[in-house]
Scaffold this active site. Sequence first.
Site, PDB file in Angstrom:
ATOM      1  N   TYR A   1     -12.580  -2.818  -3.153  1.00 23.77           N
ATOM      2  CA  TYR A   1     -13.148  -2.504  -1.231  1.00 23.77           C
ATOM      3  C   TYR A   1     -14.504  -2.483  -1.914  1.00 23.77           C
ATOM      4  CZ  TYR A   1      -8.169  -2.353   0.347  1.00 23.77           C
ATOM      5  OH  TYR A   1      -6.974  -2.705   0.398  1.00 23.77           O
TER       6      TYR A   1
ATOM      7  N   GLU B   1      -9.614  -9.933  -6.937  1.00 27.82           N
ATOM      8  CA  GLU B   1      -8.751  -8.892  -7.633  1.00 27.82           C
ATOM      9  C   GLU B   1      -7.643  -8.670  -8.401  1.00 27.82           C
ATOM     10  OE1 GLU B   1      -7.711  -9.693  -3.273  1.00 27.82           O
ATOM     11  OE2 GLU B   1      -9.581  -8.566  -2.650  1.00 27.82           O
TER      12      GLU B   1
ATOM     13  N   THR C   1      -4.882  -7.422  10.338  1.00 26.35           N
ATOM     14  CA  THR C   1      -5.498  -6.204  10.114  1.00 26.35           C
ATOM     15  C   THR C   1      -5.203  -5.081  10.897  1.00 26.35           C
ATOM     16  OG1 THR C   1      -7.798  -7.093   9.144  1.00 26.35           O
ATOM     17  CG2 THR C   1      -7.704  -4.625   9.099  1.00 26.35           C
TER      18      THR C   1
ATOM     19  N   LYS D   1       0.738  -1.162   0.088  1.00 27.69           N
ATOM     20  CA  LYS D   1      -0.203  -0.113  -0.317  1.00 27.69           C
ATOM     21  C   LYS D   1       0.852   0.858  -0.065  1.00 27.69           C
ATOM     22  CE  LYS D   1      -3.667  -2.123   2.408  1.00 27.69           C
ATOM     23  NZ  LYS D   1      -4.898  -2.980   3.717  1.00 27.69           N
TER      24      LYS D   1
ATOM     25  N   HIS E   1      -1.647  -5.693   1.737  1.00 23.96           N
ATOM     26  CA  HIS E   1      -3.050  -6.125   0.804  1.00 23.96           C
ATOM     27  C   HIS E   1      -2.956  -7.448   0.364  1.00 23.96           C
ATOM     28  CE1 HIS E   1      -7.060  -6.959  -0.240  1.00 23.96           C
ATOM     29  NE2 HIS E   1      -6.313  -7.795  -1.313  1.00 23.96           N
TER      30      HIS E   1
ATOM     31  N   ASN F   1      -2.141  -0.109   7.218  1.00 28.23           N
ATOM     32  CA  ASN F   1      -1.452  -1.554   7.492  1.00 28.23           C
ATOM     33  C   ASN F   1      -0.695  -1.689   6.622  1.00 28.23           C
ATOM     34  OD1 ASN F   1      -3.632  -2.239   5.777  1.00 28.23           O
ATOM     35  ND2 ASN F   1      -4.332  -3.503   7.349  1.00 28.23           N
TER      36      ASN F   1
ATOM     37  N   ARG G   1       2.901  -6.272   9.579  1.00 27.76           N
ATOM     38  CA  ARG G   1       2.534  -5.626   9.905  1.00 27.76           C
ATOM     39  C   ARG G   1       2.345  -5.581  11.086  1.00 27.76           C
ATOM     40  NH1 ARG G   1      -3.954  -7.591   7.420  1.00 27.76           N
ATOM     41  NH2 ARG G   1      -4.504  -5.770   5.662  1.00 27.76           N
TER      42      ARG G   1
ATOM     43  N   PHE H   1     -14.996   3.565   7.744  1.00 26.18           N
ATOM     44  CA  PHE H   1     -13.753   3.361   7.542  1.00 26.18           C
ATOM     45  C   PHE H   1     -13.756   3.787   5.402  1.00 26.18           C
ATOM     46  CE2 PHE H   1     -14.134  -1.507   8.035  1.00 26.18           C
ATOM     47  CZ  PHE H   1     -13.647  -1.772   6.394  1.00 26.18           C
TER      48      PHE H   1
ATOM     49  N   ARG I   1      -1.221 -14.477   3.924  1.00 20.69           N
ATOM     50  CA  ARG I   1      -1.915 -13.845   4.511  1.00 20.69           C
ATOM     51  C   ARG I   1      -1.665 -13.844   6.696  1.00 20.69           C
ATOM     52  NH1 ARG I   1      -6.743 -10.229   3.967  1.00 20.69           N
ATOM     53  NH2 ARG I   1      -8.027 -11.002   6.076  1.00 20.69           N
TER      54      ARG I   1
HETATM   55  N1  UDP Z   1      -9.582  -1.245   7.895  1.00 23.34           N
HETATM   56  C1  UDP Z   1      -9.922  -0.115   8.419  1.00 23.34           C
HETATM   57  N2  UDP Z   1     -10.310  -0.004   9.117  1.00 23.34           N
HETATM   58  C2  UDP Z   1     -11.393  -1.361  10.040  1.00 23.34           C
HETATM   59  C3  UDP Z   1     -10.904  -2.238   9.418  1.00 23.34           C
HETATM   60  C4  UDP Z   1     -10.853  -2.093   8.217  1.00 23.34           C
HETATM   61  O1  UDP Z   1      -9.275   1.247   7.888  1.00 23.34           O
HETATM   62  O2  UDP Z   1     -11.451  -1.202  11.027  1.00 23.34           O
HETATM   63  C5  UDP Z   1      -8.882  -0.690   6.561  1.00 23.34           C
HETATM   64  C6  UDP Z   1      -7.443  -1.625   6.414  1.00 23.34           C
HETATM   65  O3  UDP Z   1      -6.647  -0.872   5.483  1.00 23.34           O
HETATM   66  C7  UDP Z   1      -7.155  -2.960   6.217  1.00 23.34           C
HETATM   67  C8  UDP Z   1      -8.517  -2.193   4.517  1.00 23.34           C
HETATM   68  O4  UDP Z   1      -9.361  -1.681   5.335  1.00 23.34           O
HETATM   69  O5  UDP Z   1      -6.526  -3.101   5.416  1.00 23.34           O
HETATM   70  C9  UDP Z   1      -9.136  -3.751   4.316  1.00 23.34           C
HETATM   71  O6  UDP Z   1     -10.420  -4.571   5.520  1.00 23.34           O
HETATM   72  P1  UDP Z   1     -10.358  -5.584   5.487  1.00 23.34           P
HETATM   73  O7  UDP Z   1     -11.263  -6.310   7.080  1.00 23.34           O
HETATM   74  O8  UDP Z   1     -10.796  -6.146   4.261  1.00 23.34           O
HETATM   75  O9  UDP Z   1      -8.963  -6.325   6.656  1.00 23.34           O
HETATM   76  P2  UDP Z   1      -7.995  -7.320   5.641  1.00 23.34           P
HETATM   77  O10 UDP Z   1      -8.198  -7.832   4.711  1.00 23.34           O
HETATM   78  O11 UDP Z   1      -6.851  -6.319   4.528  1.00 23.34           O
HETATM   79  O12 UDP Z   1      -6.879  -7.407   6.654  1.00 23.34           O
HETATM   80 MG    MG Z   2      -9.568  -7.549   3.401  1.00 24.08          MG
END
Ligand code: UDP
Ligand code: MG
Length: 157
Positions: free
Chosen positions: A52, A129, A94, A12, A118, A115, A105, A60, A88
């Site tokens: 997204y 994606e 996350t 990112k 992705h 974070n 992370r 958010f 992952r």
């Molecule tokens: N995110 C955020 N606040 C939240 C949850 C997610 O800003 O409460 C952001 C964060 O950058 C995250 C992205 O949105 O990586 C996508 O969220 P997801 O739940 O899909 O998490 P990921 O798959 O990236 O772990």
């Molecule tokens: Mg996600």
Amino acid sequence: MRAKERTFVAIKPDGVQRELVGEIIKRFETKGYKITALKMLQVTDEQAKAHYAEHEGKPFYPRLIRYIQSGPVVAMVVEGYNAVAGVRHLMGSTDPDKAEVGTIRADFAEVMEYNVVHGSDSVESAEREIKIYFNENEIYAQRKCMEELVVEYLDAD
Ligand code: UDP
Ligand code: MG
């Protein structure tokens, strides 16, 4: 039975700005995964929304769209056995405060919003994606084995 999978990974904008590209790619490569596609790009409105879509309407979401477009990202296709879950696992939760120490992370991010990386959450998400960011002809899954080239060269004279 673990299958060979491909997954979509993006470093990112914060990861790129903080010069963490090499460090993050290194973790995937040393794990044994193969980078089969790679490019730096500015995420368009269309790509951000498609990427997204599942988060549309969440509190958010506007911040997330702004974040992913705040600078160039490094987009990749990563291939390997069980690569979707494996990536992952290397990325960590996350929320960096909940991510295990040693994950990307936990090691490089301070807050959940920003974070650094992705990774797709399922094989289906990965295929969806990958299509947002790559054409199939930009993915180099088949490579000539270097050893074959060396033998060919040595046998040449
Ligand atoms: N995110 C955020 N606040 C939240 C949850 C997610 O800003 O409460 C952001 C964060 O950058 C995250 C992205 O949105 O990586 C996508 O969220 P997801 O739940 O899909 O998490 P990921 O798959 O990236 O772990
Ligand atoms: Mg996600």
